[in-house]
Design a protein around this motif. Structure first.
Motif, short mmCIF file in Angstrom:
data_model
loop_
_atom_site.label_atom_id
_atom_site.label_comp_id
_atom_site.label_asym_id
_atom_site.label_seq_id
_atom_site.Cartn_x
_atom_site.Cartn_y
_atom_site.Cartn_z
N VAL A 65 -28.22 -30.30 0.29
CA VAL A 65 -26.77 -30.37 0.07
C VAL A 65 -26.48 -31.44 -0.98
CG1 VAL A 65 -26.24 -29.66 2.45
CG2 VAL A 65 -26.30 -32.08 1.86
N ARG A 66 -25.33 -31.31 -1.61
CA ARG A 66 -24.86 -32.33 -2.53
C ARG A 66 -24.13 -33.40 -1.72
NH1 ARG A 66 -20.65 -31.40 -7.62
NH2 ARG A 66 -20.49 -33.60 -8.22
N LEU A 67 -24.41 -34.68 -2.03
CA LEU A 67 -23.83 -35.79 -1.28
C LEU A 67 -22.87 -36.60 -2.13
CD1 LEU A 67 -26.80 -37.32 0.75
CD2 LEU A 67 -25.00 -35.81 1.56
N SER A 121 -31.78 -34.34 -8.41
CA SER A 121 -30.81 -33.51 -9.13
C SER A 121 -31.27 -32.06 -9.13
CB SER A 121 -30.66 -34.01 -10.57
OG SER A 121 -31.92 -33.97 -11.23
N LEU A 122 -30.31 -31.16 -9.32
CA LEU A 122 -30.59 -29.73 -9.49
C LEU A 122 -30.23 -29.33 -10.91
CD1 LEU A 122 -29.40 -27.70 -6.35
CD2 LEU A 122 -31.70 -28.45 -6.94
N ALA A 123 -31.07 -28.51 -11.50
CA ALA A 123 -30.80 -28.00 -12.84
C ALA A 123 -31.25 -26.54 -12.91
CB ALA A 123 -31.53 -28.83 -13.89
N ASP A 124 -30.73 -25.83 -13.87
CA ASP A 124 -31.09 -24.42 -14.10
C ASP A 124 -32.42 -24.38 -14.84
OD1 ASP A 124 -31.26 -21.75 -15.13
OD2 ASP A 124 -29.09 -21.56 -14.94
N ASN A 125 -33.33 -23.53 -14.40
CA ASN A 125 -34.63 -23.44 -15.06
C ASN A 125 -34.60 -22.56 -16.31
OD1 ASN A 125 -34.50 -20.81 -14.08
ND2 ASN A 125 -36.49 -20.87 -13.07
N PRO A 129 -15.66 -30.24 2.56
CA PRO A 129 -15.07 -30.67 1.28
C PRO A 129 -14.94 -32.17 1.13
CG PRO A 129 -13.88 -28.78 2.17
CD PRO A 129 -14.84 -29.21 3.23
N ASP A 130 -14.73 -32.89 2.24
CA ASP A 130 -14.48 -34.34 2.15
C ASP A 130 -15.63 -35.20 2.65
OD1 ASP A 130 -14.14 -33.48 4.76
OD2 ASP A 130 -12.53 -34.89 5.20
N ARG A 131 -16.66 -34.61 3.26
CA ARG A 131 -17.78 -35.41 3.76
C ARG A 131 -18.91 -34.49 4.20
NH1 ARG A 131 -15.72 -37.69 9.68
NH2 ARG A 131 -14.79 -35.77 10.45
N THR A 132 -20.08 -35.09 4.40
CA THR A 132 -21.24 -34.36 4.91
C THR A 132 -21.65 -34.97 6.24
OG1 THR A 132 -22.03 -33.76 2.71
CG2 THR A 132 -23.64 -33.73 4.49
N LEU A 133 -21.75 -34.13 7.27
CA LEU A 133 -22.09 -34.57 8.62
C LEU A 133 -23.51 -34.17 8.97
CD1 LEU A 133 -18.81 -33.61 10.54
CD2 LEU A 133 -19.36 -35.73 9.33
N LEU A 134 -24.07 -34.87 9.94
CA LEU A 134 -25.43 -34.59 10.42
C LEU A 134 -25.49 -34.76 11.93
CD1 LEU A 134 -28.81 -35.95 9.08
CD2 LEU A 134 -28.13 -36.47 11.42
N TRP A 135 -26.18 -33.84 12.57
CA TRP A 135 -26.61 -34.00 13.97
C TRP A 135 -28.12 -33.90 13.99
CZ3 TRP A 135 -21.89 -32.01 12.94
CH2 TRP A 135 -20.82 -32.31 13.79
N GLY A 136 -28.77 -34.64 14.88
CA GLY A 136 -30.21 -34.54 15.06
C GLY A 136 -30.55 -34.31 16.52
N TRP A 137 -31.81 -34.00 16.75
CA TRP A 137 -32.32 -33.80 18.11
C TRP A 137 -33.13 -35.02 18.52
CZ3 TRP A 137 -37.72 -31.47 18.70
CH2 TRP A 137 -38.13 -31.48 20.04
N SER A 138 -32.85 -35.53 19.71
CA SER A 138 -33.62 -36.63 20.28
C SER A 138 -34.32 -36.12 21.53
CB SER A 138 -32.71 -37.82 20.61
OG SER A 138 -33.47 -38.93 21.02
#
Length: 450
Positions: free
Chosen positions: A211-213, A247-251, A281-290
């Motif tokens: 994802v883009r951050l 970064s991502l770029a077109d090959n 749109p306004d943030r990136t969230l994460l959940w993980g497994w413990s």
């Protein structure tokens, strides 16, 4: 959810939502639709073991009060997911919510990408066993799993985690013009890359995320995150989760190319694995497994017999918010978690003092070693220890048997600990450090009758 308030097991979390019984692991299908967050997860409702995996489902309007929804996906007899509905995502396919997941139908076999459709509320699912991608006909690929979708320059692509005959871990790339029929584009990125070998050492990259951050520098920064599976792993994953920023770029022919610039661990604790990202749109969230900590000489945990007797296993972390500052990943608890703060029990506390089993602690300042310990009858065992200096700020969450420690501007540490009879939590602060302590409490639900 009120399952925790009267749960008979004192190790059962009260504020990290999960069903009262059964096994859970990877968070899946993270979604936000019509004002509601949806978190799916691998789930066995029948025992505390990884068998017959379904998709459980939780939802919330505020990331604080959660509702347990009906089981979403179940293994279908004779279908491509007959032995389990494993990790994947939920996407919008022409206005239809669609689960895209790993289906398993043979013991020790490869997984295939399977689709299932839902109603608009994501509560009623239809499984017809449609396979969107078979195991790639590539002799280099020895393992494949865990699809993830992303967009680049207006086109839809997918990744899957993989292991290669060379012993390297990898991600595979697919073009997905039609969600029902994927085009395999080949091995996209692997641990042959020097930065990947350093920060993502594994035999298989599981649960790849791209994802883009948000980046404080204004750069267009992408994070590639993967869970680091080794052949010796059971449900304990000592290599944890790594990330690369780049970064991502077109090959030149419309396919993306990832170029890494830096990397690290997504969490410094041993009980953290298989996270999933939700880009909003306004943030990136994460959940993980413990997962449950295995009992050993150097790390008190729970035996399989104790887990079976308890009838449950696995916790999802609190939701986290990701960004990039100074070229490194910064992970913070979402601001909504402040709603769990009840009475403030201590303000500006110093030295050594007890804290409750469900608490939020904020520590600022000081120079030296901070320790979180369990104490009983003169015996001490250290659960967490770290050095603080200067302007460091830590937030620590205790919830029965899970500990989450966030250090401002970097990545957290997730741990599991099981207080025994008579044991209490103590925080030991270095000279100059001060702490505020809040007791956690469940916020009241709004009166919808008003």
């Amino acid at each position: 959810m009120d399952t925790a308030a009267h749960h008979p097991d004192p190790a059962f979390p009260r504020f990290h939502p999960r069903p009262a019984q059964g096994w859970i692991n990877d968070p899946n299908g993270l979604s936000y639709a019509d004002g509601r967050y949806h978190v799916f997860f691998q789930y066995n409702p029948d025992s505390a073991r990884h068998e017959g995996i379904c998709w459980g489902h939780l939802s919330s309007t505020d990331l604080v009060r959660w509702d347990e929804e009906p089981v979403a996906l179940k293994p279908q007899p004779g279908g491509p997911d007959a032995l389990g509905c494993w990790s994947g995502v939920v996407t919008d396919d022409g206005g239809v919510p669609t689960a895209v997941y790993s289906g398993v139908d043979t013991v020790g076999g490869h997984s295939r990408v399977v689709l299932a459709r839902a109603d608009a509320a994501l509560r009623s699912w239809t499984q017809k066993g449609h396979v969107a991608a078979e195991v790639p006909p590539d002799p280099q690929v020895t393992a494949v799993r865990d699809p993830f979708l992303f967009s680049f320059q207006g086109r839809r692509f997918a990744l899957q985690g993989a292991g290669l005959a060379s012993g390297h871990a990898a991600v595979l790339l697919y073009s997905v013009e039609d969600l029902r029929d994927w085009r395999y584009e080949g091995i996209w990125f692997s641990s042959e890359d020097p930065l990947a070998a350093r920060h993502l050492p594994a035999e298989i990259w599981e649960c790849p995320q791209l994802v883009r951050l948000p980046d404080s520098s204004g750069a267009e920064t992408w994070v590639l995150m993967a869970s680091l599976w080794l052949g010796t792993d059971e449900h304990d994953h000592p290599n944890g989760v790594g990330y690369l920023l780049g970064s991502l770029a077109d090959n030149g022919s419309g396919l993306p190319v990832f170029t890494p610039a830096s990397g690290g661990k997504a969490d410094l604790g041993r009980e953290f694995y298989a996270p999933q990202l939700l880009a909003l749109p306004d943030r990136t969230l994460l959940w993980g497994w413990s997962g449950e900590a295995e009992d050993s000489e150097d790390r008190p945990g729970r035996s399989q017999a104790e887990i079976d007797d308890a009838g449950w296993a696995g916790i999802l972390t609190f939701p986290r918010q990701l960004s990039v500052h100074g070229g490194v990943l910064a992970v913070e608890p979402v601001p909504e978690l402040r709603a769990y703060r009840g009475d403030r029990l201590r303000h500006g506390a110093a030295g050594t003092f007890t804290v409750p089993a469900e608490a939020e602690i904020r520590v600022a300042g000081g120079e030296g070693t901070l320790r979180l310990v369990l104490v009983a009858a003169g015996q001490r065992r250290t659960v967490f220890a770290d050095t603080v200096a200067g302007g460091d700020e830590l937030r620590i969450f205790l919830d029965a048997s899970i500990v989450e420690v966030y250090r401002h501007g970097t990545v957290p540490t997730t741990l599991r600990a099981y207080p025994g009879p008579g044991e209490e939590w103590q925080l030991e602060l270095p000279h100059g450090a001060a702490a505020d302590v809040w007791e956690l409490r469940q916020p009241e639900r709004p009166d919808v009758s008003l």
